[in-house]
Design a protein around this motif. Sequence first.
Motif, PDB file in Angstrom:
ATOM      1  N   VAL A   9     -17.169  -6.293  -7.427  1.00 16.53           N
ATOM      2  CA  VAL A   9     -18.310  -5.704  -8.115  1.00 16.53           C
ATOM      3  C   VAL A   9     -19.575  -6.000  -7.327  1.00 16.53           C
ATOM      4  O   VAL A   9     -19.825  -7.146  -6.950  1.00 16.53           O
ATOM      5  CB  VAL A   9     -18.443  -6.259  -9.551  1.00 16.53           C
ATOM      6  CG1 VAL A   9     -19.689  -5.689 -10.221  1.00 16.53           C
ATOM      7  CG2 VAL A   9     -17.206  -5.935 -10.365  1.00 16.53           C
ATOM      8  N   LEU A  10     -20.351  -4.944  -7.050  1.00 14.97           N
ATOM      9  CA  LEU A  10     -21.673  -5.137  -6.461  1.00 14.97           C
ATOM     10  C   LEU A  10     -22.682  -4.890  -7.571  1.00 14.97           C
ATOM     11  O   LEU A  10     -22.675  -3.844  -8.213  1.00 14.97           O
ATOM     12  CB  LEU A  10     -21.908  -4.155  -5.316  1.00 14.97           C
ATOM     13  CG  LEU A  10     -23.284  -4.274  -4.637  1.00 14.97           C
ATOM     14  CD1 LEU A  10     -23.441  -5.646  -4.002  1.00 14.97           C
ATOM     15  CD2 LEU A  10     -23.475  -3.187  -3.602  1.00 14.97           C
ATOM     16  N   PHE A  11     -23.530  -5.873  -7.805  1.00 11.85           N
ATOM     17  CA  PHE A  11     -24.388  -5.865  -8.981  1.00 11.85           C
ATOM     18  C   PHE A  11     -25.841  -5.979  -8.535  1.00 11.85           C
ATOM     19  O   PHE A  11     -26.219  -6.943  -7.883  1.00 11.85           O
ATOM     20  CB  PHE A  11     -23.971  -7.056  -9.862  1.00 11.85           C
ATOM     21  CG  PHE A  11     -24.742  -7.195 -11.129  1.00 11.85           C
ATOM     22  CD1 PHE A  11     -24.648  -6.239 -12.133  1.00 11.85           C
ATOM     23  CD2 PHE A  11     -25.548  -8.296 -11.349  1.00 11.85           C
ATOM     24  CE1 PHE A  11     -25.348  -6.377 -13.317  1.00 11.85           C
ATOM     25  CE2 PHE A  11     -26.257  -8.448 -12.532  1.00 11.85           C
ATOM     26  CZ  PHE A  11     -26.150  -7.484 -13.510  1.00 11.85           C
ATOM     27  N   ILE A  12     -26.627  -4.957  -8.859  1.00  9.98           N
ATOM     28  CA  ILE A  12     -28.042  -4.982  -8.477  1.00  9.98           C
ATOM     29  C   ILE A  12     -28.859  -5.146  -9.743  1.00  9.98           C
ATOM     30  O   ILE A  12     -28.708  -4.379 -10.697  1.00  9.98           O
ATOM     31  CB  ILE A  12     -28.460  -3.687  -7.754  1.00  9.98           C
ATOM     32  CG1 ILE A  12     -27.747  -3.621  -6.407  1.00  9.98           C
ATOM     33  CG2 ILE A  12     -29.955  -3.633  -7.510  1.00  9.98           C
ATOM     34  CD1 ILE A  12     -26.571  -2.732  -6.388  1.00  9.98           C
ATOM     35  N   SER A  13     -29.700  -6.158  -9.776  1.00 10.82           N
ATOM     36  CA  SER A  13     -30.510  -6.382 -10.971  1.00 10.82           C
ATOM     37  C   SER A  13     -31.751  -7.160 -10.588  1.00 10.82           C
ATOM     38  O   SER A  13     -31.766  -7.904  -9.619  1.00 10.82           O
ATOM     39  CB  SER A  13     -29.714  -7.158 -12.009  1.00 10.82           C
ATOM     40  OG  SER A  13     -30.549  -7.519 -13.084  1.00 10.82           O
ATOM     41  N   HIS A  14     -32.817  -6.959 -11.376  1.00  4.84           N
ATOM     42  CA  HIS A  14     -34.031  -7.749 -11.176  1.00  4.84           C
ATOM     43  C   HIS A  14     -34.050  -8.942 -12.116  1.00  4.84           C
ATOM     44  O   HIS A  14     -34.949  -9.758 -12.061  1.00  4.84           O
ATOM     45  CB  HIS A  14     -35.274  -6.894 -11.462  1.00  4.84           C
ATOM     46  CG  HIS A  14     -35.595  -5.936 -10.377  1.00  4.84           C
ATOM     47  ND1 HIS A  14     -35.920  -6.339  -9.117  1.00  4.84           N
ATOM     48  CD2 HIS A  14     -35.613  -4.579 -10.357  1.00  4.84           C
ATOM     49  CE1 HIS A  14     -36.150  -5.269  -8.369  1.00  4.84           C
ATOM     50  NE2 HIS A  14     -35.960  -4.193  -9.095  1.00  4.84           N
ATOM     51  N   LYS A  15     -33.070  -9.010 -13.042  1.00  7.18           N
ATOM     52  CA  LYS A  15     -33.142 -10.018 -14.098  1.00  7.18           C
ATOM     53  C   LYS A  15     -32.294 -11.235 -13.723  1.00  7.18           C
ATOM     54  O   LYS A  15     -31.077 -11.139 -13.614  1.00  7.18           O
ATOM     55  CB  LYS A  15     -32.669  -9.416 -15.424  1.00  7.18           C
ATOM     56  CG  LYS A  15     -33.531  -8.269 -15.872  1.00  7.18           C
ATOM     57  CD  LYS A  15     -33.009  -7.667 -17.168  1.00  7.18           C
ATOM     58  CE  LYS A  15     -33.776  -6.402 -17.515  1.00  7.18           C
ATOM     59  NZ  LYS A  15     -33.080  -5.603 -18.522  1.00  7.18           N
ATOM     60  N   PHE A  16     -32.956 -12.374 -13.588  1.00  6.31           N
ATOM     61  CA  PHE A  16     -32.257 -13.584 -13.168  1.00  6.31           C
ATOM     62  C   PHE A  16     -31.229 -14.049 -14.208  1.00  6.31           C
ATOM     63  O   PHE A  16     -30.186 -14.584 -13.848  1.00  6.31           O
ATOM     64  CB  PHE A  16     -33.261 -14.709 -12.902  1.00  6.31           C
ATOM     65  CG  PHE A  16     -33.929 -14.575 -11.572  1.00  6.31           C
ATOM     66  CD1 PHE A  16     -33.172 -14.579 -10.409  1.00  6.31           C
ATOM     67  CD2 PHE A  16     -35.296 -14.422 -11.483  1.00  6.31           C
ATOM     68  CE1 PHE A  16     -33.783 -14.446  -9.175  1.00  6.31           C
ATOM     69  CE2 PHE A  16     -35.908 -14.280 -10.258  1.00  6.31           C
ATOM     70  CZ  PHE A  16     -35.158 -14.297  -9.100  1.00  6.31           C
ATOM     71  N   ASP A  17     -31.528 -13.847 -15.500  1.00  4.89           N
ATOM     72  CA  ASP A  17     -30.589 -14.260 -16.544  1.00  4.89           C
ATOM     73  C   ASP A  17     -29.238 -13.588 -16.330  1.00  4.89           C
ATOM     74  O   ASP A  17     -28.181 -14.200 -16.479  1.00  4.89           O
ATOM     75  CB  ASP A  17     -31.126 -13.880 -17.929  1.00  4.89           C
ATOM     76  CG  ASP A  17     -32.262 -14.818 -18.335  1.00  4.89           C
ATOM     77  OD1 ASP A  17     -32.396 -15.865 -17.667  1.00  4.89           O
ATOM     78  OD2 ASP A  17     -32.984 -14.490 -19.289  1.00  4.89           O
ATOM     79  N   GLU A  18     -29.290 -12.305 -15.983  1.00  2.60           N
ATOM     80  CA  GLU A  18     -28.052 -11.554 -15.788  1.00  2.60           C
ATOM     81  C   GLU A  18     -27.314 -12.036 -14.547  1.00  2.60           C
ATOM     82  O   GLU A  18     -26.088 -12.109 -14.538  1.00  2.60           O
ATOM     83  CB  GLU A  18     -28.362 -10.063 -15.636  1.00  2.60           C
ATOM     84  CG  GLU A  18     -28.998  -9.480 -16.868  1.00  2.60           C
ATOM     85  CD  GLU A  18     -29.322  -8.016 -16.702  1.00  2.60           C
ATOM     86  OE1 GLU A  18     -29.780  -7.423 -17.675  1.00  2.60           O
ATOM     87  OE2 GLU A  18     -29.118  -7.477 -15.583  1.00  2.60           O
ATOM     88  N   ILE A  19     -28.090 -12.363 -13.530  1.00  2.00           N
ATOM     89  CA  ILE A  19     -27.460 -12.828 -12.294  1.00  2.00           C
ATOM     90  C   ILE A  19     -26.795 -14.180 -12.538  1.00  2.00           C
ATOM     91  O   ILE A  19     -25.671 -14.423 -12.103  1.00  2.00           O
ATOM     92  CB  ILE A  19     -28.505 -12.879 -11.166  1.00  2.00           C
ATOM     93  CG1 ILE A  19     -28.847 -11.433 -10.771  1.00  2.00           C
ATOM     94  CG2 ILE A  19     -27.998 -13.649  -9.970  1.00  2.00           C
ATOM     95  CD1 ILE A  19     -30.184 -11.269 -10.173  1.00  2.00           C
ATOM     96  N   ASP A  20     -27.499 -15.048 -13.304  1.00  2.00           N
ATOM     97  CA  ASP A  20     -26.902 -16.334 -13.662  1.00  2.00           C
ATOM     98  C   ASP A  20     -25.618 -16.135 -14.443  1.00  2.00           C
ATOM     99  O   ASP A  20     -24.632 -16.842 -14.263  1.00  2.00           O
ATOM    100  CB  ASP A  20     -27.882 -17.151 -14.516  1.00  2.00           C
ATOM    101  CG  ASP A  20     -29.042 -17.658 -13.672  1.00  2.00           C
ATOM    102  OD1 ASP A  20     -28.912 -17.622 -12.439  1.00  2.00           O
ATOM    103  OD2 ASP A  20     -30.053 -18.089 -14.256  1.00  2.00           O
TER     104      ASP A  20
END
Lengths: 332, 502
Positions: B199-210
Amino acid sequence: MTALTVPMKQSMKNRFIPPTSAWLTLAVFVLFALAVPRFATFGNIENVLRIASILCIVACGQAIVLILGGIEFSFGSSVALASIMTVLMLPDLGVAGGFAAGAGVILLVGALNGALIARFDLPPFLVTLGMLMAVAGFAATLAGGLPIDAPLTDAFTWPARGRVGGVPVPIIAAVLSLIALYGLLTHTHIGRLWYLVGANSEAARLSGIRVRLTIFAGYIVASGFCALASVILTSRVGSGQPGLAPNLPFETIAACAIGGIPLSGGQGRASQVLCGVLIIAMMNNAVVLLNLPVAYQQLMMAAVILGTVVLQRASAPIQVMWHLLARRGGSQ
Amino acid sequence: MTTYVAPVFEVQGVAKHYGATCALRDASLRLFPGRVHALLGENGAGKSTMVKIIVGAIQHEQGATTIDGSAVRFRSVQEAIAAGIIPIYQHLSLFPHLSIIENLSAFSYGSTRSLSAKSATISRQEAETWLKAVGLDLDPETPVEALSLGERQLVEIARGLGQKCKVLVLDEPTAALTQEEAERLFGVVRTLCSQQTAVLFISHKFDEIDALADDVTVLRDGRTVIDGEPRANLTRTDLVRAMLGEAVDIAIRDLPPPGDVTVRASRLQLHANSSPFDVAVRAGEIVGLAGLVGSGVLELASALAGARSAVSGTLKVGERAIPLGDRGRAVAAGIGYVPSDRHAEGLFPMLTALQNASASIIKSFSTHGILHREVESESILPWLQRLKLHPFQPDLQAGNFSGGNQQKLLISRSLSLPQLRALIVLEPTRGVDIAARETIHEAIIEAARNGAAVVLASSDLDEVMALSHRILVVRHGNVECELPWGAGRAALMQSLAGRAAA
């Protein structure tokens, strides 16, 4: 704020970017001048310009409508109705009154188009196509199906055949139309609103712009250009004709497209109208000078429309690059 | 580390130019089966370009891409999909007038050679299985336009799952999702990972990345600056530093106490079946609006800006009454508005940056219908400078700017109003990079400091909590409750979900 004045000045520089269509026009001219005998003579060029003037004036109106994201087909029959109206009114109103009556009819058709499109959110394509047919039917009924001849006085033929300072009146009218279009688009409030509404009407509404009024005004001003052309056209043919210039809307759309005005709205300049009109006029003239069959004219037109549209599309990235390079040079 | 597993997809040292702009210089990325790989970077760092290369939408100029170890060069999105690279876009790419089942069949329509659409349409059971996989219980015949934005995103993901999926590319998938829907999506992603999908996941939200990412790659200025480090080895500060190249200071707010009531909506009724309520916002006050998708929070905010009509109610700015939905009068009264959908409601992409920013104040630089463009530049350029428009080229078409800079143009449009009395901002930093986010927040605070009544509606709760004097929680088209500044995330979440009321 004093520190901000320097970059402000710089940003005013390098505003001019030569449009692709200008190079194209130049290329066509050079090509024909070299390849077509008698093309680059003074008499022929004046002839080309005079014939192109009506197309040019109406294309100015079409450009406004295209910038608004609309399209205008009804020019095709409204000039016919105007010619009939002018000739019918001549005995009562005189020459000036007759021309004014014809022009007034076109403004009325434009206002009706604008009202239907702006007020009821109807698609411009269908409204103006319907109007094209309705007005054609009305014109034919009014004329009884046959051309009505007008008494050819000097005053009546002046708009088409007169000269001011040696320059034919239609050419002067076309130049003034282009200047008026340029002024409207770049230096007036309403011109700016046309771009904004054409680029994104919802964003324009949310920016506080009266979108409906802007559209309405656009169709009326566009029909104003057509009204001016109808005076010259009626004067030239000297009669009221139900089938006067059925291809006019298509030729004006073609001229705008060849000049590089996209049909998607929000873009378009007076210089592009000029280039498109000149390319069409030079081509038609070359076909005549070379004694080619008239059918060639249509084939060439088709090739030029498709070719230029492809060329404009391909050159868009080059334009952006040009802009960036020009800017970089300007700020140093 | 997963050094012994071969990457399923690899990008090595790619470069890509757009005209004179260099989007990617030397970027690399390795995706491993069964791992979620987060791709981070500011707007303009090259993320979107990287994603477009991976999904085959554009072709790179230098460098190489390999799938399962063998070199590959996708010439179209179709080729990439056939190879098992499934893109889920940030801007929904569904067909609203078609049914769910037809949308789910879109990829097979794209690849079929048969003339009959029917033979390429997937079966009803298949559709239902796919929908269940993303936790949707919907009739596949439902037209997509009847679904909420959140549901549509899940349908789009369901469509991706129906393919033989080696790599799932999620480009800001949660931008329009509620917390609940996002959680559901993360569950789906984890399940997929356990089945060896990369999965390649692009997001600006750190909570989601964590919450989701196993590995992280960071792009800056078209280069890979962190190359596939395990998330556990990095702190948030590390990531922010890698993205920006320097540490960022968070502005500390020191606003004076609010003044008199400036914007007042009385007996405002948003829907036929919701009850009327009052809202008052004081000069110099920032009022946050929070609500889940479909709660009516965006409707409320746009009604306050005069951008949208309502069932009933009155809107006043100072003593001046503004008819609901009359945006023209609202602008004349000094209500600035930054709409939530930048592309559909805000931007004039083919007009210049300057013309975009000046759209609401054209009257102020025209007399008797004639424009004075030098006055236009004088009133707009200082705002564009203050908002750090980049590149600073006011004559460039707005469509050529990055998302964050386009947003700055829309904010300038409101801030430049000669007498700005109220500023209604919706989703001001959606899809915007960290640096632009800071600038935009500072501009909003500055507007309040200068006496504007500010309403901030955002699905980004951190943003609402950080900037607002008080937060109005919207549910079912009503203002459900009011939370003071510093009420805390837990309290806000609870009122959003409506547990306090039950």
